[in-house]
Design an enzyme around this catalytic site. Structure first.
Site, PDB file in Angstrom:
ATOM      1  N   ARG A 110       0.791  -1.247   0.000  1.00  0.00           N
ATOM      2  CA  ARG A 110       0.000   0.000   0.000  1.00  0.00           C
ATOM      3  C   ARG A 110       0.818   1.291   0.000  1.00  0.00           C
ATOM      4  NH1 ARG A 110      -5.054   0.921   3.401  1.00  0.00           N
ATOM      5  NH2 ARG A 110      -3.700   0.720   5.206  1.00  0.00           N
ATOM      6  N   ASP A 111       2.143   1.216   0.092  1.00  0.00           N
ATOM      7  CA  ASP A 111       2.939   2.446   0.059  1.00  0.00           C
ATOM      8  C   ASP A 111       4.266   2.208  -0.641  1.00  0.00           C
ATOM      9  OD1 ASP A 111       3.578   5.092   0.422  1.00  0.00           O
ATOM     10  OD2 ASP A 111       4.110   4.895   2.548  1.00  0.00           O
ATOM     11  N   ILE A 112       4.191   1.629  -1.831  1.00  0.00           N
ATOM     12  CA  ILE A 112       5.405   1.404  -2.621  1.00  0.00           C
ATOM     13  C   ILE A 112       5.807   2.728  -3.264  1.00  0.00           C
ATOM     14  CG2 ILE A 112       6.365   0.206  -4.629  1.00  0.00           C
ATOM     15  CD1 ILE A 112       4.421  -2.091  -3.960  1.00  0.00           C
ATOM     16  N   THR A 171       1.362   7.149  -0.593  1.00  0.00           N
ATOM     17  CA  THR A 171       2.028   8.418  -0.866  1.00  0.00           C
ATOM     18  C   THR A 171       1.440   9.009  -2.141  1.00  0.00           C
ATOM     19  OG1 THR A 171       4.077   7.625   0.157  1.00  0.00           O
ATOM     20  CG2 THR A 171       4.242   9.521  -1.328  1.00  0.00           C
TER      21      THR A 171
END
Length: 210
Positions: free
Chosen positions: A33-35, A72
């Site tokens: 969920r935040d690559i 992000t």
């Protein structure tokens, strides 16, 4: 400039393998969920490692998996603007953004907004003729031989991951397998490949392998 093309290929390939493990080898499946670039660490051998699993969620195939927004801005999948359902396709979009960032040397927000990823027929034709060479990191000399084949294959994969329709994006297992295979030889010189051609592999690759 120290991060030359061979190292960048290794970074993207390593990242694909890591995400593929989370999506397909873990039970239940893990969605990061935040690559983003800030969450990728490189060791001395330029092997990529994912960090910061604070936003990660496991996916229950028997549940709707709805949750609050995480990620992000600039890397998060566009569908998260109207749905908060956690699934692997969100990671696929983020991987596509990050892969282009590795190729370009900076965040690809302007490029993504100009590309025919939502509807080719509604996009200005001028964008179809942008040369891939002109969006690659200009601080490096163009890649050659097999490395050039790999960079083009990686770019093609990145655009596939950026499709607006989540179901049109490949799985990370498909991406990992593609990057592990021998990249097809280019049928035209790297300098002549346009971004539009990267959306349609048969127009710029041949069946032979290096």
């Amino acid at each position: 400039m120290e991060l030359e093309w061979g190292k960048r290929v290794k970074v993207v390939t390593g990242l694909a393998n890591a995400i593929s493990y989370m999506h397909h080898e873990c039970c239940p499946c893990i969605v990061h969920r935040d690559i983003s670039s800030k969450n990728v660490l490189l060791d001395e051998e330029y092997e990529a490692h994912l960090s910061d699993f604070g936003s990660a969620r496991t996916v229950d195939p028997y549940s709707s998996n709805w949750t609050s927004f995480a990620g992000t801005f600039g890397y998060a999948a566009p569908e998260l603007a109207y749905t908060m359902e956690v699934n692997e396709k969100c990671d696929m979009y983020s991987f596509g953004v990050l892969t282009l960032e590795v190729i370009m040397g900076n965040h690809p927000r302007d490029l993504i907004s100009s590309l025919p990823l939502r509807s080719s027929s509604s996009s200005p034709a001028v964008h179809h003729q942008i040369l891939f060479r002109n969006v690659m990191d200009q601080r490096l000399s163009p890649p050659r031989n097999q490395i050039a084949n790999q960079v083009v294959s990686i770019a093609n994969t990145a655009f596939a991951c950026l499709q607006a329709n989540p179901q049109s994006r490949p799985t990370m297992k498909q991406v990992s397998d593609k990057l592990a295979a021998s990249s097809p030889s280019l049928s035209v010189p790297l300098d002549l490949i346009t971004l539009q051609q990267l959306f349609d592999p048969p127009t710029w690759t041949s069946c032979s392998h290096s």
